[in-house]
Every structure is written in structure tokens, then in C-alpha cells.
Design an enzyme around this catalytic site. Structure first.
Site, PDB file in Angstrom:
ATOM      1  N   ASP A  52      -3.433 -33.671  61.189  1.00  6.03           N
ATOM      2  CA  ASP A  52      -2.005 -33.416  61.481  1.00  6.03           C
ATOM      3  C   ASP A  52      -1.689 -32.536  62.674  1.00  6.03           C
ATOM      4  O   ASP A  52      -0.538 -32.492  63.110  1.00  6.03           O
ATOM      5  CB  ASP A  52      -1.265 -32.768  60.285  1.00  6.03           C
ATOM      6  CG  ASP A  52      -1.210 -33.672  59.076  1.00  6.03           C
ATOM      7  OD1 ASP A  52      -1.677 -34.809  59.160  1.00  6.03           O
ATOM      8  OD2 ASP A  52      -0.700 -33.226  58.051  1.00  6.03           O
ATOM      9  N   ASP A  68      -1.273 -33.471  46.760  1.00  8.92           N
ATOM     10  CA  ASP A  68      -0.845 -33.219  48.144  1.00  8.92           C
ATOM     11  C   ASP A  68       0.020 -31.969  48.249  1.00  8.92           C
ATOM     12  O   ASP A  68       0.242 -31.468  49.354  1.00  8.92           O
ATOM     13  CB  ASP A  68      -0.008 -34.394  48.662  1.00  8.92           C
ATOM     14  CG  ASP A  68      -0.803 -35.675  48.739  1.00  8.92           C
ATOM     15  OD1 ASP A  68      -1.933 -35.644  49.238  1.00  8.92           O
ATOM     16  OD2 ASP A  68      -0.286 -36.727  48.289  1.00  8.92           O
TER      17      ASP A  68
HETATM   18  C1  BGC Z   1      -5.062 -29.241  50.986  1.00 10.82           C
HETATM   19  C2  BGC Z   1      -6.479 -28.727  50.912  1.00 10.82           C
HETATM   20  C3  BGC Z   1      -7.307 -29.671  50.075  1.00 10.82           C
HETATM   21  C4  BGC Z   1      -7.203 -31.074  50.614  1.00 10.82           C
HETATM   22  C5  BGC Z   1      -7.982 -32.073  49.809  1.00 10.82           C
HETATM   23  C6  BGC Z   1      -5.042 -30.657  51.473  1.00 10.82           C
HETATM   24  O1  BGC Z   1      -3.749 -31.158  51.412  1.00 10.82           O
HETATM   25  O2  BGC Z   1      -4.304 -28.413  51.820  1.00 10.82           O
HETATM   26  O3  BGC Z   1      -6.485 -27.449  50.353  1.00 10.82           O
HETATM   27  O4  BGC Z   1      -8.650 -29.267  50.063  1.00 10.82           O
HETATM   28  O5  BGC Z   1      -5.852 -31.472  50.671  1.00 10.82           O
HETATM   29  O6  BGC Z   1      -7.452 -32.289  48.557  1.00 10.82           O
END
Ligand code: BGC
Length: 561
Positions: free
Chosen positions: A280, A499
């Protein structure tokens, strides 16, 4: 993550490498057994530096090598990679390792080290290889980055080809315990989402533990997500990170350096280590800055201070210097960068960032699209034409799915200067859109919006929705080389992990509450003020979300057997 941009911003690319010095010392000897070129480039801060060296063997083939030099000042090597380093006073000796000792005529290899210094940091003026001087006076420093030589054969074109992926046993255990045995054997990426993740948060496995487990599984590749930039996730809140917008120094020396040091351990030299670089971040600089409808003050800050660009370049430099490590930069998805106003500028930004890295575009093995997103791999019943582009769903985009976007974007990147060997990855962890609501044929409606809405497999209210999508399913299982130019379908977002929370949850992970994860929110400029499509009762991002996991299994496409 994943904002839908309406317009493009003017991208101000201000950042270049800090204190980059580059010299080249070369000599070719007519009939000598050893003749060599050594490049030495430095990225330094107040009292330390990282040096990257490239050796090219211009003489007879050697089966092992010893590189030696004298420092000009009080430089002291603290840690090196791709060689065994020793230092006595000013004299440094580096011996090759089992896997990189053999150098054919004209073959090259790279190595590097971290060091401390005080006063000035002049480059060594002379190097020897197996006792023979690769000397001459240093060439004129050149502002043009010199590609780091890559030893033929040691850096694969497609690191996914012909081998099995590391299965993260921690994710697999969660999946298995929650009814997902049928997919628990799939390789997923390990997210290094904070400094503490390098050693393992609260007893969880750290980077070394994962790499050791990959060796014991006999895996040929393991996948990691490099995800801790200063001011992370500037257009959303759910994945904000621990580092503030100006914490570049921490990012470089407390996050990237230790990761690179571990990945460079010769113990892992036969494992292909694949890094997804900073989901991102660069896409946000393209679309969510400078007064666009989706712009945020945080993204403007990160654009102006250059710390996304500098951070990504630092990561590319440190990680590319390790020959068995592969870098894939995040390239958003079709409903982010697919519009004409974003497509070209994004490729230009990526090319400028890579060209500012020490090894230039060669430090990038490829790009990943759809990371942690839900865009369909293929929309089998929709073609983007002059008739369908004005529909509300497509909204003048040139692409309606990730396959077509990935292929077109790859071509654009190559025409902007990336190597023709770059490969694309598509995160298919949650873009399946199967289950009872998946259309099985094209609509017969003559109303364009009805036609598109009845034909599309992607069932989101809007393609800018990105959080815990209701109705989503697992997508294609991880597959190497599924199509020309595509290195793999991958599961980067581990299915089952949230998410973002659907209500505000206090936490010590730096995670904010983003209303795009709230099913009652009416949206914002980045999703056309549409419903969010998010599931209720979601935990913090990265935390296990059982209801979502079950939905992903139920709606998998292809179905889970
Ligand atoms: C989060 C991370 C997480 C990753 C995988 C991201 O959206 O910010 O902390 O490890 O997703 O689930």
C-alpha cells in the site's frame, strides 16, 4: 488497506539515497590467473554505514575466493553477509562460502557488511582477490547506480518454480483447529509487521524460527511481508503501524538491518527467501496525496518527507544484496491503479524509486497485485469495452480483474525500464467469490449497470471496499507460473486473519479503527460513498476471525474439496 483513488496526484519524488558513494576499481591482467573488478558502494549515517561489494572475476575460474582490503580510517565491521569476515586493525579478510566460492570467468558475486566509523569514511583504495591486486586508482564517483552483479544460476528468474513453499505452522495450526484441514498445508506469507515480530511477539515464532522451520520442511521458498514503514498505511487506519512518520532511522536500523542480517545467514543460502515489500505505501503516494478526493494529511506528509521512498529503497538495497533473497514491490490492484490517471504515474514512481536504489531496477524481481484484497482473478462474463466502461462498477477503469491488470501493468513497468524478466504475483487468498451467489453466465439485461451487476463474480458493494468482505471466498490455491509473466498465485494475506476491527478496540499494536471495517458506515470518497461490505464483529487486523474463515471456506472458488 487498499484505497480506491479517484484522481491522480502529482507525485513529488524528492528522495534519493542518503550519502550514497560509489566507486569502481578495476584492472584486467593480460594472462593472469586472477583479474577482477570490485565495486564498493556505501550508504552511511552519522557513525555507521552499510557497504555493498560486487566482485567480478575477469580471470580464470576459481573455486573459492578471498577478498582483502585495508580501510582508510577507523572503520570496524560489525557484521557481514555472503562471506566470512575477519578484521585485524585496518585489514579485512572475507572468505567465500560454500555456495558462492565458485566463480567462472566473467561471473560475479555480491557481498556486504555493516560497520561503524568516526571521522571520515573514505572508501578503500585497493582490493585483492586470492592475493592478486584488483587495484588502480579509484574511478570517478558516478551518480549513476551500477547494477549489482548477480551470479548466473544463483538467483532464479522465478523463485516459485519447481519447489515447495514453506507452510507457516502457526497459521496452519489455527486453520486446522478451525475446520480448515483441507487448506492448512498451503504456503502463506509471514508478516513481519513490527520490530518485535523479528524475534517473535509474545512467544510466537520469529524470523529465524520460520526460516529454520522452512529448512526442516525441505521447502524451496519462504515468503515474508516487509511491513513497518514510518507512517504506515497513510490512507487507512486499521493497519497503522508502530513507527511515526519521521522514524526512518528506526525503520532502517532496528527493522530492516536485523531482518537482512538474519536472511543473509549462510545457513539459509539454499532457501529462496521472497519478500513482499511494503503493501500500500507507494500506491498511496500516487493516489491519496495532493488534493485528490481520497487524499489524507498523513499521505501528504509521507509524500513530502520522502520516507516511504527512502524506506523502500533501503529495504531493496539491503535485501537485494543477498543473492538468495527476492524482492516483489506492492502494486495495488486493478481498482486502485487501473485507471489511466494512476496507471502510468504509478509505474513511473516505481521505476524512479528502483532507479534510485544501489542496484537500480535489478533490485526488483517483480511486483505483487491484490495483496490482502478481494479483486477477482478473472471476471469470466465481463469484457471491458467502450460500452461497459461507463458502468458504475467499472467506472471508466481499463480493467475489471487482476489477471488483465497484472499483465498490462507488467508491460508498462518493463517499458518504464524494469527488466523484461520481472514476474508478477497475484494474491489469490481471498478473491474466490464462489458459493451460491456466484453467477454462472452473463446477464441478458440490456441496462449496462444491471448487466454488469448480474454478471460480475466480485460481489462487493464497490470495488474500493477492502475490509473483511462479506461473501468472499478463498481464491486459486498457490500455484507457480500459472500464466506468462505471472510468477505465481500466492496467499500473502493468511486466510482467517482480520483486515481490521469493526468497532474501536484499544490495543498496543498501533492499529487504528477504520470505519471501512464498520458494516454500518456509508463510505467515503475512496469507495464512492458506498456501503463497506464489511463483516460485523471483526477483531483487530491480523487477529484470527473465525466467522470470516468459515465464510472463506464456504465460498471458495475453486471450491475446497
Ligand atoms: C495487519 C498485520 C497482519 C497482516 C496479516 C495486516 O492487515 O496490519 O498486522 O499481520 O494483516 O494478517
Amino acid at each position: 488497506m487498499r484505497a480506491r483513488p479517484l484522481n491522480r496526484a502529482t507525485v513529488v519524488l524528492s528522495a534519493l539515497l542518503l550519502g550514497l558513494g560509489l566507486i569502481m576499481v578495476a584492472v584486467t591482467q593480460a594472462r593472469a590467473a586472477v583479474a577482477c573488478t570490485v565495486t564498493y558502494s556505501v550508504n552511511q549515517w552519522s557513525n555507521g554505514f552499510t557497504a555493498n561489494l560486487g566482485i567480478t572475476n575477469l580471470g580464470d575460474a576459481v573455486s573459492s575466493w578471498t577478498l582483502e582490503w585495508d580501510f582508510a580510517g577507523n572503520q570496524q565491521v560489525s557484521q557481514g553477509w555472503s562471506g566470512t569476515f575477519s578484521q585485524s586493525g585496518k585489514h579485512v579478510t572475507v572468505k567465500s562460502l560454500s555456495y558462492n566460492g565458485s566463480l567462472a570467468t566473467n561471473a560475479s558475486t555480491s557481498l556486504g557488511f555493516n560497520a561503524s566509523f568516526s571521522g571520515t569514511n573514505d572508501a578503500p583504495t585497493s582490493f585483492t582477490l586470492n592475493g592478486t591486486t584488483c587495484n588502480g586508482s579509484p574511478g570517478t564517483p558516478t551518480p549513476t547506480p551500477t547494477p549489482t552483479p548477480t551470479p548466473p544460476g544463483s538467483h532464479a528468474d522465478n523463485p516459485y518454480a519447481g519447489g515447495k513453499g514453506y507452510v507457516n505452522s502457526e497459521w496452519a495450526a489455527e486453520a486446522r483447529a478451525d475446520g480448515g484441514s483441507a487448506i492448512a498445508g498451503q504456503p502463506t506469507a509471514v508478516w513481519l509487521d513490527r520490530i518485535a515480530a523479528i524475534n517473535g511477539v509474545s512467544g510466537a515464532m520469529g524470523l529465524r524460527a520460520h526460516l529454520d522451520a522452512a529448512l526442516s520442511q525441505g521447502a524451496s521458498y519462504a515468503q515474508f511481508v516487509i511491513y513497518d514503514l514510518p507512517g504506515r498505511d497513510c490512507a487507512a487506519l486499521a493497519s497503522n503501524g508502530e513507527l511515526g512518520p519521521t522514524d526512518l532511522d528506526k525503520y532502517e536500523h532496528q527493522y530492516i538491518d536485523p531482518i537482512a542480517a538474519i536472511m543473509a545467514d549462510s545457513k539459509y543460502a539454499n532457501l529462496k527467501i521472497i519478500n513482499v515489500i511494503e503493501p500500500d505505501s507507494l500506491p498511496n503516494l500516487v493516489t491519496n496525496t495532493n488534493g485528490t478526493p481520497g487524499a489524507t494529511a498523513e499521505c501528504d506528509t509521507m509524500n513530502q518527507n520522502g520516507n516511504y521512498v527512502k524506506g523502500v529503497q533501503y529495504a531493496l538495497n539491503k535485501l537485494h544484496a543477498i543473492s538468495n533473497v527476492y524482492n516483489y514491490i506492492d502494486a495495488g490492484h486493478h481498482a486502485w491503479l487501473g485507471w489511466d490517471s494512476n496507471f502510468g504515474p504509478a509505474a513511473t514512481l516505481f521505476a524512479n524509486v528502483a532507479k534510485g536504489a544501489t542496484a537500480g531496477v535489478s533490485s526488483v524481481d517483480g511486483f505483487i497485485v491484490n495483496t490482502a484484497n478481494y479483486s477477482a482473478l478473472k471476471e469470466p462474463f465481463i469484457t471491458v469495452t467502450d460500452q461497459t466502461r461507463p458502468s458504475k462498477w467499472i467506472d471508466w477503469n481499463r480493467y475489471v480483474d487482476e489477471s488483465s491488470f497484472a499483465t498490462a501493468f507488467r508491460n508498462q513497468l518493463i517499458s518504464d525500464g524494469f527488466n523484461s524478466g520481472i514476474g508478477m504475483l497475484i494474491d489469490t487468498s481471498r478473491n474466490g467469490w464462489g458459493g451460491p451467489n456466484r453467477p454462472t453466465k452473463a446477464s441478458t439485461s440490456t441496462d449496462i449497470n444491471t448487466f454488469i451487476n448480474e454478471s460480475r463474480v466480485d460481489r462487493r458493494p464497490h470495488a474500493g471496499d477492502w475490509c473483511n468482505q462479506s461473501g468472499s471466498g478463498l481464491g486459486e490455491r498457490p500455484t507457480a507460473a500459472p500464466a506468462a509473466g505471472i510468477d505465481a498465485y500466492v496467499w500473502v494475506k493468511p486466510p482467517g486473519e482480520s483486515d481490521g476491527s469493526s468497532t474501536s478496540i484499544p490495543n498496543d499494536e498501533g492499529k487504528g479503527f477504520d470505519r471501512m471495517c464498520d458494516p454500518t458506515y456509508g463510505g467515503n470518497a475512496r469507495n464512492g460513498n458506498s456501503p463497506t461490505g464489511a463483516l460485523a464483529n471483526a477483531p483487530l487486523s491480523g487477529h484470527w476471525f473465525s466467522a470470516m474463515f468459515h465464510q472463506l471456506l464456504t465460498n471458495a472458488y475453486p471450491p475446497v474439496q
